[in-house]
Design a protein around this motif. Structure first.
Motif, PDB file in Angstrom:
ATOM      1  N   MET A 121      -1.762  -3.667   3.734  1.00 43.95           N
ATOM      2  CA  MET A 121      -0.446  -2.785   4.548  1.00 43.95           C
ATOM      3  C   MET A 121      -0.411  -1.477   4.253  1.00 43.95           C
ATOM      4  SD  MET A 121       3.142  -4.674   2.345  1.00 43.95           S
ATOM      5  CE  MET A 121       3.741  -5.934   3.003  1.00 43.95           C
ATOM      6  N   LYS A 122      -1.320  -0.877   3.303  1.00 44.02           N
ATOM      7  CA  LYS A 122      -2.029   0.388   3.455  1.00 44.02           C
ATOM      8  C   LYS A 122      -3.801   0.555   3.395  1.00 44.02           C
ATOM      9  CE  LYS A 122       1.188   2.671   0.261  1.00 44.02           C
ATOM     10  NZ  LYS A 122       1.500   4.217   0.471  1.00 44.02           N
ATOM     11  N   ARG A 123      -4.231   1.144   4.744  1.00 39.07           N
ATOM     12  CA  ARG A 123      -5.404   2.007   4.659  1.00 39.07           C
ATOM     13  C   ARG A 123      -5.737   2.858   3.716  1.00 39.07           C
ATOM     14  NH1 ARG A 123      -8.569  -2.798   5.971  1.00 39.07           N
ATOM     15  NH2 ARG A 123      -7.926  -3.858   7.486  1.00 39.07           N
ATOM     16  N   GLY A 174      -1.059   5.892   7.076  1.00 41.01           N
ATOM     17  CA  GLY A 174      -0.143   5.336   7.478  1.00 41.01           C
ATOM     18  C   GLY A 174       1.052   6.403   6.078  1.00 41.01           C
ATOM     19  N   SER A 181       3.801   2.407   5.791  1.00 44.29           N
ATOM     20  CA  SER A 181       3.318   1.924   4.650  1.00 44.29           C
ATOM     21  C   SER A 181       4.806   1.189   4.023  1.00 44.29           C
ATOM     22  CB  SER A 181       2.646   2.293   3.691  1.00 44.29           C
ATOM     23  OG  SER A 181       1.086   1.875   4.585  1.00 44.29           O
ATOM     24  N   TYR A 238       6.163  -1.775   6.424  1.00 45.92           N
ATOM     25  CA  TYR A 238       5.803  -2.507   5.876  1.00 45.92           C
ATOM     26  C   TYR A 238       6.430  -3.447   4.483  1.00 45.92           C
ATOM     27  CZ  TYR A 238       3.405  -0.741   9.875  1.00 45.92           C
ATOM     28  OH  TYR A 238       2.898   0.141  11.227  1.00 45.92           O
ATOM     29  N   THR A 239       7.135  -2.892   3.538  1.00 47.63           N
ATOM     30  CA  THR A 239       7.322  -3.904   2.496  1.00 47.63           C
ATOM     31  C   THR A 239       8.234  -4.518   2.719  1.00 47.63           C
ATOM     32  OG1 THR A 239       8.387  -2.065   1.407  1.00 47.63           O
ATOM     33  CG2 THR A 239       6.441  -2.278   0.985  1.00 47.63           C
ATOM     34  N   TYR A 274       4.338  -4.108  -5.123  1.00 52.77           N
ATOM     35  CA  TYR A 274       5.356  -3.925  -4.194  1.00 52.77           C
ATOM     36  C   TYR A 274       6.941  -3.771  -4.652  1.00 52.77           C
ATOM     37  CZ  TYR A 274       0.847  -3.908  -1.656  1.00 52.77           C
ATOM     38  OH  TYR A 274      -0.458  -3.882  -1.249  1.00 52.77           O
TER      39      TYR A 274
END
Length: 418
Positions: A1-3, A206, A210, A213-214, A312
């Motif tokens: 989800m994270k970059r 992001g 991010s 996206y959770t 998360y």
């Protein structure tokens, strides 16, 4: 989800600064501060929801149970609804709130009766599939424009090295639409103490995206797909309550014969509507190389970077019988092993986003002069703001914890010395 980017420190400063538009509400507000506590033990309740009744204005308590709530003057006759998982919902008139040191006590909900537990569906996986399939009935089927507060902290070992905060407007797409959400940057501030980052710097790509996206219901592809449901084991835990409603608790984890990184955690599902009210989950990072591929976009060749924790949380709120994304929290911990070095480095990144207002009409929450973000955007250093106690104006934010407040002061002092 994270970059994430791990880069040499001398290249970190070459990134382009984000420029953000600024605006504020035209109406005056009154600010209230306080703490949400357990009635029996006086224990602080972290992540308790506060919502001003007959409005969409809300906030959430920090990890120390503290809150800050800003209310427009025309709503001061209203009350505030306070809810927390496993506790009775409480309505408190704003007239009982203080500008500082408000203390509100919540009472634990009575244990769910055994005979009520008998109606729990026997198949946990079927319940989860039904929850995912009912997004059109249980969640907003129209675009909603939300105001959110986003905070991001980066620590090296146990010391805060970077602090970022932003107010954003979110174009939250309908849950029945395949279109991704959009984010507009309204106002932001960030300070970084490069001396604490030593020879490597961690950058997050992001940021606020991010957090979105959770949202398991909007983006189930990151956890549950038609192809991987058989790779999970689902089971029931003991039921609980929220807002005086029965909530099923479903545990899930990857099967023992699956070796690629997958998730494990708990899903909290409303017993009446089968809507997901909350989810807490973690990524299996035992396979270091595969887990690292999910996060690390770029790093120095002489360094090995791998995650040691990826946790998360997402909470939903309800309004007029429909649920919507309300809060997200992400905790990532990484180790960096350098070639020919005896000791490694540990970095912890935590981000959270709280929805503080929303409306069907975009014009009530944003304007055309703000900065549209992309999923590849990186919030950059902006030295201004941390010395200004009124920086956020009338926006609702998450009350900073004592450790964050202390770090802000220390980083600001170091920047002045430099």
């Amino acid at each position: 989800m994270k970059r994430l980017f791990f880069t040499q420190k001398n290249t970190f400063l070459t990134l382009l600064f984000l420029i953000c538009g600024v605006f504020s509400y035209a109406q005056n507000t009154q600010e209230f501060k306080g703490k949400i506590l357990d009635k029996d033990t006086s224990k602080a309740l972290a992540l308790a929801d506060l919502t001003v009744n007959n409005s969409n204005i809300s906030t959430i308590t920090n990890n120390e149970g503290e809150f800050i709530l800003k209310v427009p003057e025309d709503l001061l006759d209203n009350s505030v609804s306070i809810s927390y998982l496993g506790y009775k919902k409480l309505d408190v008139p704003l007239s009982e709130f203080k500008t500082i040191d408000t203390k509100i006590y919540l009472e634990q909900a009575a244990t769910v009766l055994a005979e009520i537990d008998l109606v729990v569906p026997k198949d946990a996986r079927t319940l989860v599939s039904k929850t995912l399939s009912l997004k059109g009935e249980n969640y907003f089927s129209e675009n909603v424009f939300m105001t959110g507060f986003y905070r991001e902290t980066i620590k090296k070992r146990n010391k805060n090295a970077s602090l970022s905060e932003a107010v954003v407007t979110i174009n939250k797409q309908s849950y029945t639409s395949n279109r991704n959400d959009g984010i507009t940057l309204i106002k932001a501030r960030k300070n970084t103490d490069y001396s604490r980052l030593d020879t490597i710097a961690l950058k997050l790509q992001g940021g606020p995206f991010s957090s979105l996206y959770t949202d398991v219901i909007k983006y189930p592809k990151f956890i549950f797909t038609d192809d991987n449901m058989d790779d999970y084991n689902f089971s029931f835990d003991r039921s609980t309550q929220i807002d005086n409603r029965l909530v099923y608790v479903v545990n899930f984890k990857q099967n023992n014969n699956v070796f690629s990184p997958m998730y494990s955690g708990k899903l909290y599902i409303d017993a009446n509507t089968y809507a997901l009210t909350s989810a807490v989950y973690s990524l299996n990072v035992e396979n270091r190389e595969e887990a690292s591929k999910l996060f690390v976009r770029k790093k120095p060749r002489q360094a090995k970077v791998y995650p040691t924790e990826a946790s998360y949380r997402v909470n939903y709120k309800t309004k007029n019988g429909k649920w919507y994304f309300g809060y997200s929290n992400i905790l990532l911990t990484f180790k960096v092993n350098w070639k020919n070095r005896l000791f490694n480095s540990k970095y912890t990144l935590q981000s959270e986003m709280a929805i503080t207002d929303w409306n069907i009409d975009e014009n009530l929450l944003t304007n055309k002069d703000t900065k549209r973000l992309r999923p590849t955007s990186i919030l950059q250093d902006q030295a201004s703001g941390f010395s200004d106690p009124n920086f956020w104006g009338e926006y609702n934010i998450i009350e900073p914890e004592k450790s964050i407040e202390s770090a802000i002061k220390k980083i600001s002092k170091n920047l002045k010395k430099v």
